[in-house]
Design an enzyme around this catalytic site. Structure first.
Site, mmCIF file in Angstrom:
data_model
loop_
_atom_site.group_PDB
_atom_site.id
_atom_site.type_symbol
_atom_site.label_atom_id
_atom_site.label_comp_id
_atom_site.label_asym_id
_atom_site.label_seq_id
_atom_site.Cartn_x
_atom_site.Cartn_y
_atom_site.Cartn_z
ATOM 1 N N GLY A 37 0.776 -5.061 0.868
ATOM 2 C CA GLY A 37 -0.365 -5.227 -0.031
ATOM 3 C C GLY A 37 -0.002 -5.968 -1.314
ATOM 4 N N GLU A 75 -0.114 -9.565 -0.424
ATOM 5 C CA GLU A 75 -1.535 -9.888 -0.239
ATOM 6 C C GLU A 75 -2.240 -10.039 -1.598
ATOM 7 O OE1 GLU A 75 -1.729 -6.470 2.424
ATOM 8 O OE2 GLU A 75 -2.617 -7.769 3.949
ATOM 9 N N ALA A 92 0.862 -1.177 0.000
ATOM 10 C CA ALA A 92 0.000 0.000 0.000
ATOM 11 C C ALA A 92 0.904 1.235 0.000
ATOM 12 C CB ALA A 92 -0.887 -0.028 1.237
ATOM 13 N N GLU A 136 4.720 -4.776 7.440
ATOM 14 C CA GLU A 136 3.906 -3.763 8.126
ATOM 15 C C GLU A 136 4.344 -3.505 9.560
ATOM 16 O OE1 GLU A 136 2.695 -6.146 6.175
ATOM 17 O OE2 GLU A 136 1.152 -5.316 4.853
HETATM 18 N N1 CAA Z 1 4.580 3.280 -0.760
HETATM 19 C C1 CAA Z 1 4.959 4.444 -1.315
HETATM 20 N N2 CAA Z 1 6.111 4.602 -1.998
HETATM 21 C C2 CAA Z 1 6.928 3.532 -2.102
HETATM 22 C C3 CAA Z 1 6.593 2.293 -1.534
HETATM 23 C C4 CAA Z 1 5.360 2.182 -0.846
HETATM 24 N N3 CAA Z 1 4.933 1.021 -0.320
HETATM 25 N N4 CAA Z 1 7.597 1.426 -1.788
HETATM 26 C C5 CAA Z 1 8.521 2.111 -2.482
HETATM 27 N N5 CAA Z 1 8.107 3.390 -2.685
HETATM 28 C C6 CAA Z 1 8.826 4.461 -3.389
HETATM 29 C C7 CAA Z 1 9.970 4.994 -2.555
HETATM 30 O O1 CAA Z 1 9.506 5.936 -1.609
HETATM 31 C C8 CAA Z 1 10.846 5.596 -3.616
HETATM 32 O O2 CAA Z 1 10.309 6.850 -3.998
HETATM 33 P P1 CAA Z 1 11.288 8.090 -4.324
HETATM 34 O O3 CAA Z 1 12.114 7.628 -5.495
HETATM 35 O O4 CAA Z 1 10.340 9.176 -4.648
HETATM 36 O O5 CAA Z 1 12.112 8.290 -3.099
HETATM 37 C C9 CAA Z 1 10.654 4.653 -4.802
HETATM 38 O O6 CAA Z 1 9.448 3.947 -4.549
HETATM 39 C C10 CAA Z 1 11.774 3.617 -4.906
HETATM 40 O O7 CAA Z 1 11.892 2.975 -3.653
HETATM 41 P P2 CAA Z 1 13.275 2.851 -2.847
HETATM 42 O O8 CAA Z 1 14.168 4.005 -3.165
HETATM 43 O O9 CAA Z 1 12.934 2.632 -1.415
HETATM 44 O O10 CAA Z 1 13.865 1.536 -3.530
HETATM 45 P P3 CAA Z 1 14.889 0.508 -2.874
HETATM 46 O O11 CAA Z 1 15.318 -0.385 -3.978
HETATM 47 O O12 CAA Z 1 15.931 1.195 -2.068
HETATM 48 O O13 CAA Z 1 13.989 -0.358 -1.840
HETATM 49 C C11 CAA Z 1 12.032 -1.581 -1.162
HETATM 50 C C12 CAA Z 1 12.956 -1.158 -2.324
HETATM 51 C C13 CAA Z 1 12.792 -2.530 -0.218
HETATM 52 C C14 CAA Z 1 10.843 -2.315 -1.753
HETATM 53 C C15 CAA Z 1 11.597 -0.317 -0.391
HETATM 54 O O14 CAA Z 1 11.084 0.627 -1.329
HETATM 55 C C16 CAA Z 1 10.530 -0.570 0.622
HETATM 56 O O15 CAA Z 1 10.821 -1.094 1.689
HETATM 57 N N6 CAA Z 1 9.269 -0.188 0.324
HETATM 58 C C17 CAA Z 1 8.191 -0.276 1.264
HETATM 59 C C18 CAA Z 1 7.704 -1.709 1.400
HETATM 60 C C19 CAA Z 1 6.618 -1.796 2.460
HETATM 61 O O16 CAA Z 1 6.833 -1.505 3.621
HETATM 62 N N7 CAA Z 1 5.412 -2.242 2.035
HETATM 63 C C20 CAA Z 1 4.290 -2.380 2.925
HETATM 64 C C21 CAA Z 1 3.458 -1.148 2.919
HETATM 65 S S1 CAA Z 1 2.187 -1.188 4.131
HETATM 66 C C22 CAA Z 1 0.974 -2.152 3.467
HETATM 67 O O17 CAA Z 1 1.067 -2.664 2.371
HETATM 68 C C23 CAA Z 1 -0.220 -2.326 4.355
HETATM 69 C C24 CAA Z 1 -1.206 -3.294 3.856
HETATM 70 O O18 CAA Z 1 -1.259 -4.442 4.219
HETATM 71 C C25 CAA Z 1 -2.186 -2.887 2.944
#
Ligand code: CAA
Length: 257
Positions: free
Chosen positions: A108, A111, A63, A131
């Site tokens: 998500g 999921e 998400a 999460e």
């Molecule tokens: N939401 C919003 N933006 C996201 C995102 C997310 N889930 N995942 C990545 N992005 C964005 C980053 O903010 C970044 O944006 P900018 O270039 O503008 O800074 C861009 O995508 C590239 O990401 P990274 O620079 O972080 O890329 P990386 O290769 O260094 O890392 C990653 C990759 C490990 C996937 C890392 O992006 C990450 O940890 N993302 C979040 C993953 C996460 O926590 N997902 C769960 C979300 S909560 C959820 O999903 C709740 C639910 O059950 C519904």
């Protein structure tokens, strides 16, 4: 366009297309995705669906965290309800959905893959429910479907630690059914979709519904559902044709009736 639908014969390929955010699901993308599932579910020319993410890095990275950061509890509840509606719509779809996981499938995204009927991963795929590190629970059905797919032990591990697992581990724990080199993923998913699309769509729909029921009802009720669906198959032309074709040692002509 954050969600693309490409139809090719009896197969549709749905691509979540927000690579700048690693295909994270914001509300607009979720609404488009739900619309895509509903559109394809109402199209009986589509017999199998492949779901994937745009770009090289991610299937869906979860998400959208930027959108969630300042949500109130009520907004979070609505956000979860919309996410869960997508997952339920995929499960209720008449066609099989195949997740072609081409990179990160986190939160998500994991999921979303779990809601699909089959999961194929590229070697670079990573799965997880991170999460806990964001101070929240999974919200799009992950706590429920992980238990059903990989069992309580791995579900607890993934949800409580938030650790990512690589594709080879995902294969070992039954989270995916196959792992292929990245450049073979689309072709492998497509050939599986073609194979499923060639089968009786009614039997496919009933098989999907019967297996789905197993996760939700007790054995007695599930067997009742199975009996009913089995019986319904014998009211189709495809059943008569497929069995005749087997006995006559020829390929069946499936008509979808
Ligand atoms: N939401 C919003 N933006 C996201 C995102 C997310 N889930 N995942 C990545 N992005 C964005 C980053 O903010 C970044 O944006 P900018 O270039 O503008 O800074 C861009 O995508 C590239 O990401 P990274 O620079 O972080 O890329 P990386 O290769 O260094 O890392 C990653 C990759 C490990 C996937 C890392 O992006 C990450 O940890 N993302 C979040 C993953 C996460 O926590 N997902 C769960 C979300 S909560 C959820 O999903 C709740 C639910 O059950 C519904």
């Amino acid at each position: 366009m954050a969600v693309q639908i490409r139809r090719d014969g009896a197969v549709a390929v749905v691509t979540v297309d927000r690579p700048e955010a690693l295909n994270a699901l914001d509300t607009a993308t979720k609404e488009l995705l739900l619309g895509a599932v509903r559109e394809l579910s109402g199209d009986d020319t589509v017999r199998a669906v492949v779901l994937t993410g745009a770009g090289d890095k991610a299937f869906v990275a979860g998400a959208d965290i930027a959108e969630m950061k300042d949500m109130t509890s009520e907004q979070a509840r609505q956000s979860a309800a919309l996410g869960q509606a997508i997952m339920s719509a995929i499960e209720a779809a008449p066609q099989p959905w195949i997740a072609a996981v081409n990179g990160y499938a986190l939160g998500g995204g994991c999921e979303l893959a779990l809601a699909c009927d089959l999961r194929i991963a590229a070697e670079n795929a990573k799965f997880g429910q991170p999460e806990i590190g964001l101070g929240i629970t999974p919200g799009f059905g992950g706590t429920q479907r992980l238990v059903r797919v990989v069992g309580m032990g791995w579900a607890r591990h993934l949800v409580l630690t938030g650790h990512h697992v690589r594709a080879d581990v995902a294969l070992r724990i039954g989270l995916v059914q196959a792992v292929v080199p990245r450049d073979e993923l689309a072709a492998k998913a497509r050939s599986l979709a073609d194979e499923l699309a060639s089968r009786s769509p009614l039997a496919m729909r009933y098989c999907k519904a019967a297996v789905q029921a197993a996760g939700n009802v007790d054995l007695e009720t599930g067997q009742g559902i199975e009996r009913d669906l089995f019986a319904l198959c014998f009211a189709t032309e495809d059943q008569k044709e497929a069995m005749a074709a087997f006995l006559e040692k020829r390929a069946p002509e499936i008509k979808g009736r």
